[in-house]
Design a protein around this motif. Structure first.
Motif, short mmCIF file in Angstrom:
data_model
loop_
_atom_site.label_atom_id
_atom_site.label_comp_id
_atom_site.label_asym_id
_atom_site.label_seq_id
_atom_site.Cartn_x
_atom_site.Cartn_y
_atom_site.Cartn_z
N SER A 177 -0.46 7.33 6.18
CA SER A 177 -1.04 8.32 5.28
C SER A 177 -0.20 8.60 4.04
CB SER A 177 -1.34 9.62 6.03
OG SER A 177 -0.16 10.13 6.61
N SER A 178 1.10 8.36 4.11
CA SER A 178 1.98 8.65 2.98
C SER A 178 2.29 7.43 2.11
CB SER A 178 3.28 9.26 3.48
OG SER A 178 3.94 8.32 4.34
N CYS A 179 1.68 6.29 2.41
CA CYS A 179 1.99 5.03 1.72
C CYS A 179 1.10 4.86 0.48
CB CYS A 179 1.78 3.87 2.69
SG CYS A 179 1.87 2.24 1.93
N CYS A 180 1.73 4.74 -0.69
CA CYS A 180 0.97 4.62 -1.93
C CYS A 180 0.24 3.28 -2.02
CB CYS A 180 1.86 4.84 -3.15
SG CYS A 180 3.17 3.63 -3.34
N MET A 181 0.81 2.20 -1.50
CA MET A 181 0.13 0.90 -1.53
C MET A 181 -1.06 0.90 -0.58
SD MET A 181 1.46 -0.60 -3.96
CE MET A 181 0.59 -2.14 -3.84
N CYS A 182 -0.95 1.62 0.52
CA CYS A 182 -2.08 1.76 1.43
C CYS A 182 -3.22 2.47 0.71
CB CYS A 182 -1.68 2.56 2.67
SG CYS A 182 -0.46 1.74 3.72
N HIS A 183 -2.88 3.52 -0.01
CA HIS A 183 -3.89 4.25 -0.77
C HIS A 183 -4.57 3.34 -1.79
CE1 HIS A 183 -5.89 7.54 -2.81
NE2 HIS A 183 -5.42 7.05 -3.94
N ALA A 184 -3.78 2.51 -2.47
CA ALA A 184 -4.34 1.62 -3.49
C ALA A 184 -5.30 0.60 -2.87
CB ALA A 184 -3.21 0.90 -4.23
N VAL A 185 -4.95 0.05 -1.73
CA VAL A 185 -5.82 -0.93 -1.07
C VAL A 185 -7.09 -0.26 -0.56
CG1 VAL A 185 -6.01 -2.46 0.95
CG2 VAL A 185 -3.99 -2.56 -0.52
N LYS A 186 -6.96 0.92 0.02
CA LYS A 186 -8.15 1.66 0.47
C LYS A 186 -9.07 1.94 -0.70
CE LYS A 186 -5.39 4.50 3.09
NZ LYS A 186 -5.05 5.73 3.79
N ARG A 187 -8.51 2.41 -1.80
CA ARG A 187 -9.29 2.73 -3.00
C ARG A 187 -10.02 1.48 -3.52
NH1 ARG A 187 -11.24 6.80 -3.49
NH2 ARG A 187 -13.06 5.63 -3.98
N LEU A 188 -9.32 0.35 -3.54
CA LEU A 188 -9.92 -0.90 -4.00
C LEU A 188 -11.14 -1.27 -3.15
CD1 LEU A 188 -10.02 -3.52 -5.68
CD2 LEU A 188 -8.38 -4.49 -4.06
N LEU A 189 -10.98 -1.25 -1.84
CA LEU A 189 -12.10 -1.61 -0.97
C LEU A 189 -13.24 -0.63 -1.09
CD1 LEU A 189 -10.44 -3.04 2.26
CD2 LEU A 189 -11.24 -4.23 0.24
N TYR A 190 -12.95 0.66 -1.19
CA TYR A 190 -14.00 1.66 -1.41
C TYR A 190 -14.71 1.40 -2.73
CZ TYR A 190 -12.22 4.65 2.40
OH TYR A 190 -11.83 5.15 3.61
N ASP A 191 -13.96 1.11 -3.78
CA ASP A 191 -14.55 0.86 -5.10
C ASP A 191 -15.43 -0.39 -5.11
OD1 ASP A 191 -13.35 3.16 -6.07
OD2 ASP A 191 -11.79 2.10 -7.21
N LEU A 192 -15.13 -1.34 -4.24
CA LEU A 192 -15.94 -2.55 -4.14
C LEU A 192 -17.19 -2.34 -3.28
CD1 LEU A 192 -13.13 -5.24 -3.75
CD2 LEU A 192 -14.55 -4.79 -5.78
N GLY A 193 -17.28 -1.17 -2.67
CA GLY A 193 -18.46 -0.84 -1.87
C GLY A 193 -18.28 -0.98 -0.38
N ALA A 194 -17.09 -1.30 0.05
CA ALA A 194 -16.82 -1.43 1.49
C ALA A 194 -16.49 -0.06 2.08
CB ALA A 194 -15.66 -2.40 1.72
N SER A 195 -16.71 0.06 3.37
CA SER A 195 -16.32 1.26 4.11
C SER A 195 -15.42 0.81 5.26
CB SER A 195 -17.55 1.98 4.65
OG SER A 195 -18.34 2.48 3.60
#
Length: 102
Positions: free
Chosen positions: A19-37
């Motif tokens: 939860s505190s990892c900035c790269m994890c946040h970036a990857v999650k955001r990328l997949l969400y932005d591409l339409g994945a859940s």
């Protein structure tokens, strides 16, 4: 290892994260932005998180998070996912796994 592979195979896209990892946040955001859940497993919030993190390292994930699985297969960490996206390979991979429908 069994828990990681079981969780990784239960959804089209899975991210093992902290939860505190900035790269994890970036990857999650990328997949969400591409339409994945993607299914998100926060290792720092799971009682078996340390064991799963060790299993991810044994799989070759370095650093251990984020660890991305698509279609039940280990893709890699943030650098691999970002490279796939920049090369135009990530979206087709997500489509093939039925993580997105574009």
């Amino acid at each position: 290892m069994d828990r990681v592979t079981k969780l990784a195979s239960q959804n089209a896209a899975v991210i093992f994260s902290k939860s505190s990892c900035c790269m994890c946040h970036a990857v999650k955001r990328l997949l969400y932005d591409l339409g994945a859940s993607p299914a998100i497993h926060e290792l720092d919030e799971d009682s078996k998180g340390r064991e799963m993190e060790c299993a991810l390292v044994r799989l070759g994930c370095s650093p251990s998070v984020p660890a991305v699985f698509i279609g039940g297969k280990f893709v890699g960490s943030a650098d691999v996912v970002m490279t796939l996206h920049l090369r135009g390979s990530l979206v087709p991979m997500l489509k093939q796994a039925r993580a997105i429908w574009l």
